[in-house]
Design an enzyme around this catalytic site. Structure first.
Site, PDB file in Angstrom:
ATOM      1  N   SER A  93       6.470  -4.694  12.527  1.00 44.30           N
ATOM      2  CA  SER A  93       7.174  -5.967  12.367  1.00 44.30           C
ATOM      3  C   SER A  93       8.238  -6.001  11.285  1.00 44.30           C
ATOM      4  CB  SER A  93       6.136  -7.004  12.003  1.00 44.30           C
ATOM      5  OG  SER A  93       5.518  -6.650  10.766  1.00 44.30           O
ATOM      6  N   GLY A  95       6.999  -5.843   8.229  1.00 49.66           N
ATOM      7  CA  GLY A  95       6.117  -6.231   7.125  1.00 49.66           C
ATOM      8  C   GLY A  95       5.851  -5.079   6.166  1.00 49.66           C
ATOM      9  N   PHE A  96       5.737  -3.853   6.705  1.00 47.91           N
ATOM     10  CA  PHE A  96       5.502  -2.700   5.823  1.00 47.91           C
ATOM     11  C   PHE A  96       6.686  -2.480   4.881  1.00 47.91           C
ATOM     12  CE2 PHE A  96       5.598   1.885   4.802  1.00 47.91           C
ATOM     13  CZ  PHE A  96       4.391   1.964   4.124  1.00 47.91           C
ATOM     14  N   ASP A 174       4.410  -9.843   8.465  1.00 51.04           N
ATOM     15  CA  ASP A 174       3.451 -10.118   7.400  1.00 51.04           C
ATOM     16  C   ASP A 174       4.009  -9.634   6.070  1.00 51.04           C
ATOM     17  OD1 ASP A 174       3.381  -7.407   8.107  1.00 51.04           O
ATOM     18  OD2 ASP A 174       1.358  -7.151   7.351  1.00 51.04           O
ATOM     19  N   GLN A 215      -4.444  -9.021   6.224  1.00 51.71           N
ATOM     20  CA  GLN A 215      -4.105  -8.553   4.865  1.00 51.71           C
ATOM     21  C   GLN A 215      -5.223  -9.014   3.917  1.00 51.71           C
ATOM     22  OE1 GLN A 215      -1.744  -6.542   3.775  1.00 51.71           O
ATOM     23  NE2 GLN A 215      -0.417  -6.337   5.584  1.00 51.71           N
ATOM     24  N   GLY A 243      -1.880  -3.175   4.730  1.00 48.19           N
ATOM     25  CA  GLY A 243      -1.816  -3.407   3.294  1.00 48.19           C
ATOM     26  C   GLY A 243      -2.595  -2.411   2.479  1.00 48.19           C
ATOM     27  N   ASP A 292      -2.156   4.838  13.372  1.00 51.51           N
ATOM     28  CA  ASP A 292      -0.901   5.595  13.353  1.00 51.51           C
ATOM     29  C   ASP A 292      -0.760   6.292  12.019  1.00 51.51           C
ATOM     30  OD1 ASP A 292      -0.256   2.658  12.436  1.00 51.51           O
ATOM     31  OD2 ASP A 292       1.257   3.913  11.521  1.00 51.51           O
ATOM     32  N   CYS A 332      -1.309  24.372  23.412  1.00 48.02           N
ATOM     33  CA  CYS A 332       0.017  23.746  23.323  1.00 48.02           C
ATOM     34  C   CYS A 332       1.106  24.768  23.615  1.00 48.02           C
ATOM     35  CB  CYS A 332       0.208  23.101  21.951  1.00 48.02           C
ATOM     36  SG  CYS A 332       0.776  24.222  20.661  1.00 48.02           S
TER      37      CYS A 332
HETATM   38 ZN   LIG Z   1      -1.014  24.798  19.360  1.00 46.45          ZN
END
Ligand SMILES: [Zn+2]
Length: 382
Positions: A93, A95-96, A174, A215, A243, A292, A332
């Site tokens: 948002s 807010g961070f 926020d 928060q 927060g 995240d 991978c």
């Molecule tokens: Zn890998």
């Protein structure tokens, strides 16, 4: 519009497995959400992020507003189309940035868990303002990182920008407070956050799902009050926990434990900005569904790979003669095609491809790690 279905609850902990359905497909939870601040997972294409197993990304409203501006993105059909990402997408948002460009910048602390103030450190008191942002009743004045111009963002502006970006899930505006605020400051900041969520709910696009952010800093009564308040707001479809999360990992877990019991059981919970491998199992056991963090991408660009042997620093000379893949179990694209010796050479030569290949591996590794945790919940192990 999202739907969240809990398909299994652990008998051993508060962990649960869920399916989060969005207009751009499903996310199996618990899920790790890689950060795409500028509408890109740094060094990867959107196709590569998919190949690395990313289910959902989070982009940054403030940065995209500054560059290239939401108008350009809206005219390109929205952020999904702009960055050619057809899976679920979130935007935060701004807010961070109230913290990171405000008191965080003054005190040279970019991350909340990197600085643990002592009892005798000077605290931020009511009425105090950061050097570069001004926090008011209705929103926050920032300085553009691009032009230096003043930018005002409040709950209404945040919703309007996020609507133009068009992510499936958006966060309420926020005030993310710094770790050094007094109880009194945290209480006043919380009243702003609670007032702003009401504006967000009135202004938001009906097709986007709004997550409200809890928060309350490191104060138990404020965290509980905030969780109850946000959970009681009609129209909130999920929760962010944001927060300052205290001055140790133990305190972080304690703060989560004050919060979770006060949130609605049937809505997803996102822990904002925390995603070290060693934290994942604990936060999932505490009932977190989404989290995240920039750790896998950030470390990749500094030459580190996460493997079952631990974190490898590929800049070390010993890897120049190591002909093993980064991780013998990893499927991978990096591990399928390259060995540690070449990757170490690229890191030491400061070649962009080194960052790129390590980012692919680290994201794949983190996503697989969470897939395994989901399996372990299914098998009643956690
Ligand atoms: Zn890998």
């Amino acid at each position: 519009m999202i739907e969240f279905k809990i398909i299994k609850k652990s008998k051993k902990s508060k962990a649960r497995i869920g399916i989060l359905t969005t207009p751009h497909g499903e996310v199996e939870t618990p899920a790790f959400v890689p950060v795409a601040t500028q509408g890109v997972v740094k060094t990867l294409t959107s196709e590569e992020a998919k190949m690395a197993g990313c289910q959902l990304l989070i982009a940054n409203t403030f940065h995209l507003h500054s560059k290239p501006g939401e108008k350009i993105i809206a005219e390109s059909g929205g952020l999904h189309q702009f960055m050619n990402w057809d899976r679920p997408l979130m935007t935060d948002s701004t807010g961070f940035q109230v913290f990171s460009l405000g008191f965080g910048s003054d005190l040279k602390v970019g991350k909340l868990l990197k600085y643990f103030p002592g009892e005798n450190d000077q605290k931020i008191i009511i009425g105090q303002q950061p050097n570069k942002v001004k926090i008011t009743h209705n929103g926050v004045f920032f300085k553009s990182l691009v032009s230096g111009d003043n930018i005002f963002i409040g709950p209404k502006e945040s919703m309007n920008i996020q609507e133009k970006l068009g992510a499936d899930i958006i966060f309420a505006f926020d005030e993310c407070t710094a770790p050094f605020v007094t109880y009194e400051y945290a209480k006043v900041a919380l009243s702003r956050t609670h007032r702003w969520i009401k504006v967000c709910l009135e202004e938001k696009d009906k097709n986007q799902a709004l997550f409200g952010i809890v928060q309350g800093s490191r104060f138990k009564d404020l965290r509980e009050e905030s969780a109850k308040y946000i959970a009681g707001c009609e129209g909130v479809e999920g929760f962010g926990i944001g927060g300052d999360l205290g001055n140790s990992k133990e305190q972080m877990m304690e703060i989560i434990s004050w919060t979770i019991p006060n949130l609605s059981e049937n809505k997803p919970r996102h822990l904002l900005g925390i995603g070290y491998l060693e934290d994942m199992e604990k936060v999932i056991e505490a009932g977190i569904d989404l989290f995240d963090c920039t750790v896998p991408t950030h470390y990749a660009r500094r030459g580190f790979a996460f493997t079952k042997e631990g974190r490898l620093d590929l800049s070390k000379t010993k890897y120049l003669t190591d002909r093993n893949s980064l991780d013998s179990n990893c499927q991978c694209e990096t591990c399928k095609n390259y060995k540690r010796n070449y990757l170490s050479h690229l890191v030491r030569a400061d070649e962009w491809t080194g960052s790129h290949l390590l980012t692919i591996h680290n994201l794949y590794y983190f996503n697989k790690y969470v897939t395994n945790l989901r399996e372990r919940i299914k098998n009643e192990e956690i």
